[in-house]
Design an enzyme around this catalytic site. Structure first.
Site, mmCIF file in Angstrom:
data_model
loop_
_atom_site.group_PDB
_atom_site.id
_atom_site.type_symbol
_atom_site.label_atom_id
_atom_site.label_comp_id
_atom_site.label_asym_id
_atom_site.label_seq_id
_atom_site.Cartn_x
_atom_site.Cartn_y
_atom_site.Cartn_z
ATOM 1 N N CYS A 2 0.877 -1.167 0.000
ATOM 2 C CA CYS A 2 0.000 0.000 0.000
ATOM 3 C C CYS A 2 0.908 1.207 0.000
ATOM 4 C CB CYS A 2 -0.844 0.040 1.267
ATOM 5 S SG CYS A 2 -1.835 -1.440 1.490
ATOM 6 N N ARG A 27 2.245 0.938 -5.873
ATOM 7 C CA ARG A 27 2.329 0.115 -4.662
ATOM 8 C C ARG A 27 1.003 -0.580 -4.323
ATOM 9 N NH1 ARG A 27 6.655 1.008 -1.521
ATOM 10 N NH2 ARG A 27 5.511 0.168 0.248
ATOM 11 N N TRP A 74 -3.709 -2.111 -1.404
ATOM 12 C CA TRP A 74 -3.651 -3.408 -2.071
ATOM 13 C C TRP A 74 -4.194 -4.381 -1.038
ATOM 14 C CZ3 TRP A 74 -1.046 -8.108 -1.274
ATOM 15 C CH2 TRP A 74 -1.032 -8.987 -2.373
ATOM 16 N N ASN A 100 0.343 0.189 6.197
ATOM 17 C CA ASN A 100 0.848 -0.716 5.168
ATOM 18 C C ASN A 100 1.473 -1.903 5.892
ATOM 19 O OD1 ASN A 100 2.069 -1.847 2.867
ATOM 20 N ND2 ASN A 100 3.897 -0.580 3.122
ATOM 21 N N GLY A 101 1.075 -3.119 5.548
ATOM 22 C CA GLY A 101 1.624 -4.303 6.216
ATOM 23 C C GLY A 101 0.510 -5.217 6.666
ATOM 24 N N GLU A 464 10.836 -16.091 -17.545
ATOM 25 C CA GLU A 464 10.544 -14.660 -17.426
ATOM 26 C C GLU A 464 9.546 -14.218 -18.509
ATOM 27 O OE1 GLU A 464 10.787 -12.404 -15.397
ATOM 28 O OE2 GLU A 464 10.635 -10.538 -16.523
ATOM 29 N N LYS A 468 5.846 -12.483 -17.995
ATOM 30 C CA LYS A 468 5.392 -11.224 -18.618
ATOM 31 C C LYS A 468 4.031 -11.408 -19.282
ATOM 32 C CE LYS A 468 7.401 -9.222 -16.923
ATOM 33 N NZ LYS A 468 8.459 -9.220 -15.993
ATOM 34 N N GLU A 471 1.243 -11.788 -16.510
ATOM 35 C CA GLU A 471 0.846 -10.621 -15.706
ATOM 36 C C GLU A 471 0.345 -9.470 -16.567
ATOM 37 O OE1 GLU A 471 3.854 -8.716 -13.182
ATOM 38 O OE2 GLU A 471 5.347 -9.223 -14.673
ATOM 39 N N HIS A 487 9.052 -35.204 -21.423
ATOM 40 C CA HIS A 487 8.784 -35.840 -20.125
ATOM 41 C C HIS A 487 7.415 -35.459 -19.564
ATOM 42 C CE1 HIS A 487 12.820 -37.363 -20.108
ATOM 43 N NE2 HIS A 487 13.323 -36.154 -20.251
ATOM 44 N N LYS A 582 3.555 -3.264 -7.416
ATOM 45 C CA LYS A 582 4.968 -3.235 -7.804
ATOM 46 C C LYS A 582 5.874 -3.697 -6.675
ATOM 47 C CE LYS A 582 8.359 -1.872 -10.564
ATOM 48 N NZ LYS A 582 8.585 -2.764 -11.722
#
Ligand code: M6R
Length: 587
Positions: A2, A27, A74, A100-101, A464, A468, A471, A487, A582
């Site tokens: 947040c 954030r 968030w 925040n937390g 990676e 991308k 998300e 396999h 982020k």
């Protein structure tokens, strides 16, 4: 996760807070709220949505008063709703708090407070802070009420409260909180971006620090109430340069910025590099950790350390670190990779490694971050602010730094030719015309699954690339080591399945071609990313010719661009993917 901002000074607080929140929205961006103090009254406005939307509908910026706090959320505890948006107030609206937390013991605290007659208005863990302060204010002054509250709450937090007296108070434990000292007032924020427009003078609070401030005075205390002092740091103004310029989104701007950020990252300060090499050489056991994209950088480092430096490293995802940390000791080194330097899982790994007396070397973008302060030494990737939630330029800069470090172990025969002018030309070539990638995105926008294959040091890039696509475009994507398809994953291939292969001409080339044959014969549509075309490819994305070991740095770029176009074509906002943030500062 947040963002928090507080201001007290000469300006109207709300308009300052709204602009600050817009800059820190990376954030967390599911709801927004502001509280201001006006003629001894605390006013609160909050709502669901992004800062601009909530400001348009509630006219946040018009709220009166020169003292205020703001927050973007968030969600962790409690759904995304107006009542769960911060700020939260006590029963009598005498104190108002943003947090925040995560307060781990909130339920027990809440139950006790309810028994005492407190009335809660949200499902959040954060609201207990306001009610605890309310309780302690009946016996103590503000300073002691904050201390007692901090002693009660377990978990991680940065919180800021405003009081009717006009004082602003804050405290932190494992979440960032930074004071900005301005000529026209003082700030308290989750990120320097919250106040850089007004001042470059910052105080980074440490864990267990408490602050009480007004527009002129800043007083710091520990949890025993003793006065403490922290240095004033001058923060680089360029961090505030977060304009989108000519681009529609930060993400595509940051992808293009790689033309400069990759060459910049190769130019590590000589003495920092020498110190890094010394630390690595004198360590017996080397562990590397990171989360998400930074974890993929760590994986690539493993291949490069083995191949070029003959050094064995163990790579551990930060969220798994605490479960496999038994082998660390005073001869160990933990290399922590993080763009933000604030990721809770990474910081937790560092904490554990320090408990085992291991040394900490970090590779970071934000050199004022908690991670840098916890490290014995850090190397900066020098990418400038990365606002898009998806890591793009920070990933390739991390790789450039890793290559530079490893190059220093190849003293006799330097296989990694990394001339920066060569890189600039190559990056120009990749980024100048992206229309072919846009066309591929048009063809792919409705597919359900995309697989990405790579072998050896292309495998972390496959992971990676898949991250991308997931998300940014909300399409299921999976990175697979090419040799592994037989396999199991081959069972998923049917006519029309999309498979992207990373296949530049190097020692992996023919093995990957074998895997492509196996998929092609089952009907897969192949998108080849290589310097060399092949009849097996239905689409061909040409890479410029470079030193074969450097392909991992450039082959991710077309996938970043493809993911961006896929997001646009699927009406997703590439800068703010749903449900993400982020800086992931909660475990
Ligand atoms: O700031 P960090 O590098 O520590 O962040 C780690 C991850 O949260 C981050 O890389 C995340 O996976 C990105 N959104 C991926 O694009």
């Amino acid at each position: 996760m947040c963002s928090i901002i507080g201001y007290t000074g000469k300006f109207t607080a709300a308009s300052v807070l709204v602009e600050s929140l817009k800059k820190m929205e990376y954030r967390g961006y599911d709801s927004v709220g502001i509280a201001t103090l006006d003629s001894n009254n605390i006013l609160i406005r909050k709502g669901v949505g992004k800062v601009r939307e909530v400001d348009d509908s509630l006219q946040l910026y018009k709220m009166p008063g020169q003292v205020g706090i703001g927050h973007t959320r968030w969600a962790t505890h409690g759904g995304i709703s107006k009542s769960n948006a911060h700020p939260h107030t006590d029963c009598d609206n005498n104190v108002v708090v943003v947090h925040n937390g995560i307060i781990d013991n909130y339920q027990q605290l809440k139950d006790n407070l309810i028994k005492q007659g407190h009335i809660f208005q949200s499902q959040t863990d954060s609201e207990v802070i306001a009610h605890l302060i309310e309780t302690y204010l009946k016996k103590f002054d503000i300073k002691q009420a904050i201390i007692e509250t901090c002693k009660q709450i377990h978990g991680t937090y940065a919180f800021v409260a405003i009081f009717k007296s006009g004082l602003v108070a804050g405290a932190r434990l494992d979440e960032p909180l930074i004071i900005g000292i301005g000529n026209n007032g003082n700030f308290i924020s989750s990120d320097v971006l919250g106040f850089l427009e007004y001042t470059d003078k910052a105080i980074f609070l440490d864990n267990y620090d408490i602050v009480i401030l007004d527009d002129k005075n800043i007083n710091l205390f520990d949890f025993n109430g003793n006065a403490i002092s922290r240095p004033i740091t001058q923060v680089a103004w360029e961090l505030g340069d977060i304009d989108k310029g000519k681009y529609a989104h930060y993400t595509i701007k940051e992808i293009h910025e790689q033309k400069n950020s990759i060459p910049m990252a190769f130019q590590i300060n000589r003495s920092s590099l020498e110190k890094t090499v010394d630390i690595i050489s004198s360590s017996k056991n080397i562990f590397i950790t990171g989360s998400g994209t930074s974890y993929h950088s760590a994986l690539l480092a493993k291949y490069l350390f083995y191949k070029f430096a003959k050094i064995r490293t163990e790579i551990i995802m930060s969220s798994e670190f605490e479960y496999v940390s038994g082998a660390l000791d005073e001869n160990s080194l933990l290399i922590a990779i993080s763009q933000s330097g604030e990721t809770a899982d990474v910081l937790n790994s560092v904490k554990i490694a320090k408990q085992h007396k291991a040394k900490i070397l970090s590779i970071v973008n934000i050199s004022t971050s908690s991670l840098c302060r916890l490290s014995d030494h850090y190397v900066s990737i020098n990418s400038g602010p990365e606002i898009g939630v998806a890591a793009t330029k920070s990933f390739t800069a991390q790789l450039a730094v890793i290559y530079s470090i490893i190059d220093n172990f190849c003293t006799n025969n330097r296989p990694l030719d990394m001339s920066t002018s060569m890189f600039s030309n190559i990056l120009n070539e990749i980024l100048t015309d992206t229309s072919y990638l846009e066309k591929i995105a048009e063809d792919l926008k409705s597919v359900r699954d995309i697989y990405i294959l790579g072998t050896s040091y292309h495998y972390p890039i496959a992971l990676e690339g898949a991250l991308k696509i997931k998300e940014l475009a909300y399409i299921h994507a999976e990175g697979i080591a090419a040799g592994e398809i037989k396999h199991g994953p081959l069972a998923l291939i049917e006519p029309g399945t999309i498979v992207i292969v990373l296949n530049p001409e190097d020692e992996t080339y023919y093995n990957v071609l074998n895997s492509i044959h196996q998929m092609k014969s089952r009907g897969a549509k192949i998108i080849g990313i290589s310097n060399k075309n092949n009849d097996l490819y239905d689409y061909f994305i040409r890479l410029p010719l470079v030193n074969k070991y450097l392909y991992p740095i450039i082959e991710i770029i077309p996938i970043q661009i493809l993911s961006y176009y896929l997001a646009i074509k699927n009406n997703a906002n590439p800068d703010y993917p749903r449900n993400l943030a982020k800086s992931v500062t909660v475990k």
